[in-house]
Write a protein that holds these residues in place. Structure first.
Motif, short mmCIF file in Angstrom:
data_model
loop_
_atom_site.label_atom_id
_atom_site.label_comp_id
_atom_site.label_asym_id
_atom_site.label_seq_id
_atom_site.Cartn_x
_atom_site.Cartn_y
_atom_site.Cartn_z
N ASP A 142 0.81 -1.21 0.00
CA ASP A 142 0.00 0.00 0.00
C ASP A 142 0.85 1.26 0.00
OD1 ASP A 142 -2.52 0.99 -0.30
OD2 ASP A 142 -3.12 0.76 1.79
N GLY A 179 -4.71 -0.21 -1.65
CA GLY A 179 -4.94 -1.44 -0.93
C GLY A 179 -6.37 -1.57 -0.44
N GLU A 180 -6.93 -0.47 0.05
CA GLU A 180 -8.32 -0.50 0.49
C GLU A 180 -9.27 -0.70 -0.67
OE1 GLU A 180 -7.93 2.38 4.44
OE2 GLU A 180 -8.26 3.29 2.47
N ALA A 182 -8.59 -2.30 -3.38
CA ALA A 182 -8.46 -3.70 -3.75
C ALA A 182 -9.33 -4.59 -2.87
CB ALA A 182 -7.00 -4.13 -3.68
N ARG A 183 -9.38 -4.28 -1.57
CA ARG A 183 -10.22 -5.06 -0.65
C ARG A 183 -11.70 -4.91 -0.99
NH1 ARG A 183 -8.02 -6.19 4.72
NH2 ARG A 183 -9.85 -5.22 5.69
N ASN A 186 -12.32 -6.79 -4.30
CA ASN A 186 -12.24 -8.23 -4.10
C ASN A 186 -13.51 -8.77 -3.46
OD1 ASN A 186 -10.57 -10.54 -4.52
ND2 ASN A 186 -10.18 -10.63 -2.31
N ALA A 187 -14.04 -8.03 -2.49
CA ALA A 187 -15.30 -8.44 -1.86
C ALA A 187 -16.45 -8.39 -2.87
CB ALA A 187 -15.61 -7.54 -0.66
N LEU A 200 -6.11 -12.47 -1.36
CA LEU A 200 -5.55 -11.12 -1.35
C LEU A 200 -4.99 -10.79 0.02
CD1 LEU A 200 -5.17 -8.17 -2.44
CD2 LEU A 200 -7.53 -7.74 -1.67
N THR A 201 -3.77 -10.26 0.03
CA THR A 201 -3.15 -9.70 1.23
C THR A 201 -2.75 -8.26 0.92
OG1 THR A 201 -2.26 -11.84 1.90
CG2 THR A 201 -1.26 -9.88 2.89
N VAL A 202 -3.11 -7.34 1.78
CA VAL A 202 -2.64 -5.96 1.67
C VAL A 202 -1.62 -5.73 2.78
CG1 VAL A 202 -3.24 -3.51 1.74
CG2 VAL A 202 -4.79 -5.16 0.64
N HIS A 392 -13.32 -2.42 5.13
CA HIS A 392 -12.08 -2.63 4.40
C HIS A 392 -11.04 -1.53 4.65
CE1 HIS A 392 -14.24 -5.81 2.39
NE2 HIS A 392 -15.20 -4.95 2.10
N LEU A 394 -8.11 0.48 6.48
CA LEU A 394 -6.92 -0.03 7.18
C LEU A 394 -6.26 1.00 8.08
CD1 LEU A 394 -5.34 -1.86 4.10
CD2 LEU A 394 -6.48 -2.94 6.07
#
Length: 397
Positions: A142, A179-180, A182-183, A186-187, A200-202, A392, A394
């Motif tokens: 991120d 990164g957020e 992407a979360r 992805n959801a 997925l890993t952020v 989501h 972070l």
């Protein structure tokens, strides 16, 4: 403000075990650097050695060398590492199964600018979808949203207006880091398909807070695309990018793109008088003539302005440029024109409608409708988006 450590440097400090166990691909560009300006490619090569098997580049090329939209990059081979460099702005904007064949984990390290139409977040979204289908994992390193993470502004994309400058319905200024985002995406993919989401890993930054602007981070700014030279550009971009859908120059071909704007036929005095009545907060429009060296009106003197943001907390970039456009149209109906297709591979809709994601906005500009009432109408969908995004997030305020 405290020192911010990017996800790339957090990865290098922590050296997770998987770096020694998996074949790694890296989606990056020229702004993927450490505080000391070491490239993510070199950092990952030091961490992974021969397990770094492929590089991927987004729009503008992995080195950010190409100027405009719909100018594609070729695939290549890295001259030092001897590994393939795949362009995700080519005949494909999504990693193909062949590109991912020798990759177990795709690492994404891209500097985004917090604006829906900036294509790096959609390159990431397509990579998530491709990796989910191929059974590959994704790790996003991120980086800061240069606009901060507190303010959300603008409408969501209307059904049927999705494109590579907006694959998912999110506000123009969405307030998320890459990164957020992407979360969130992805959801949504898991919900849409009914299948498990991508693995997925952020890797979050250390020290970043939502109230921070880029200048607060202490990180070096490397232009993430050729016409994003400074953090000041990023501040005005969520609105001024709309000029790409018109025959008004957005300042490409100058050293201050998106801050500088105008056209040879603009009556600066009359336009300034109209705009003054709007009392737009947080900015000053300074008269500024300029001669673009390329792009719209190249070689011609344009009459216009430089947009100086004087109070970044009060300035509303999207609303401001909608107001600017409405007054330009009202004053110069004989000279003003909407740009015609294609735009980012969309051939059947006006570029302005692709950019805003809602033709009603163009219609409001043309008709002189109350823009404040229009903006008030977006508040419910903004609140719904914020509720969806909340799980989501972070980073703290």
């Amino acid at each position: 403000m405290g020192r911010v450590v990017s996800g790339l440097e957090v990865l290098a400090q922590r050296r997770p075990r998987w770096l020694k166990q998996r074949r790694v691909g890296l989606l990056m560009h020229q702004a993927s650097v450490t505080r000391r300006l070491d490239s993510a490619r070199d950092v990952l090569h030091r961490l992974c050695g021969s397990r770094l098997t492929a590089l991927f580049g987004p729009q503008h090329g992995i080195a950010g060398e190409l100027q405009d939209n719909m100018i594609e990059s070729a695939h290549a081979v890295d001259g030092t590492l001897g590994i393939p460099v795949y362009s995700l702005y080519s005949e494909t904007r999504s990693p193909t199964p062949a590109m991912l064949e020798n990759v177990d984990t795709l690492v994404v390290d891209l500097q985004d600018v917090g604006t829906r139409v900036y294509t790096f977040e959609w390159t990431t979204a397509l990579a998530l979808e491709a990796c989910a289908a191929a059974g590959k994992s994704v790790v996003v390193l991120d980086r800061p949203n240069p606009l901060g993470g507190l303010v959300v502004e603008g409408n969501l994309i209307r059904p049927g207006y999705e494109s590579f400058v907006g694959l998912h319905p999110v506000p123009m200024r969405h307030g998320l880091t890459l990164g957020e985002m992407a979360r969130v995406v992805n959801a949504r993919l898991a919900q849409r398909t009914g299948t498990p989401a991508c693995d997925l890993t952020v890797i979050p930054m250390d020290g970043w807070r939502r109230r921070m602007r880029f200048v607060d981070t202490g990180l070096p700014w490397v232009l993430p695309s050729p016409n994003m030279p400074t953090p000041d550009t990023a501040v005005v971009y969520p609105g001024q990018v709309l000029l790409e859908g018109t025959n008004v120059s957005e300042g490409r071909g100058t050293t201050r793109p998106f801050e500088v704007w105008g056209a040879p036929w603009i009556d600066a005095a009359a336009l300034r008088e109209r705009l003054a009545r709007r009392r737009l907060p947080g900015l000053v429009l300074r008269d500024h003539d300029f001669q673009p060296t390329f792009h719209k009106w190249a070689g011609q003197v344009c009459r216009g302005f430089q947009l100086h943001v004087t109070d970044v907390d009060r300035y509303l970039p999207y609303f401001t440029t909608l107001a600017l456009l409405q007054d330009v149209v009202a004053l110069h109906r004989d000279a003003f024109a909407w740009k015609q297709p294609p735009y980012e591979y969309v051939t059947d809709r006006l570029p302005i409608d692709v950019l805003t994601g809602d033709p009603a906005i163009r219609e409001a500009i043309e008709s002189g409708a109350d823009l404040r009432a229009l903006a008030r109408g977006w508040q419910r969908e903004i609140r719904e988006f914020q509720r969806e995004a909340a799980p989501h997030l972070l980073y703290r305020r």
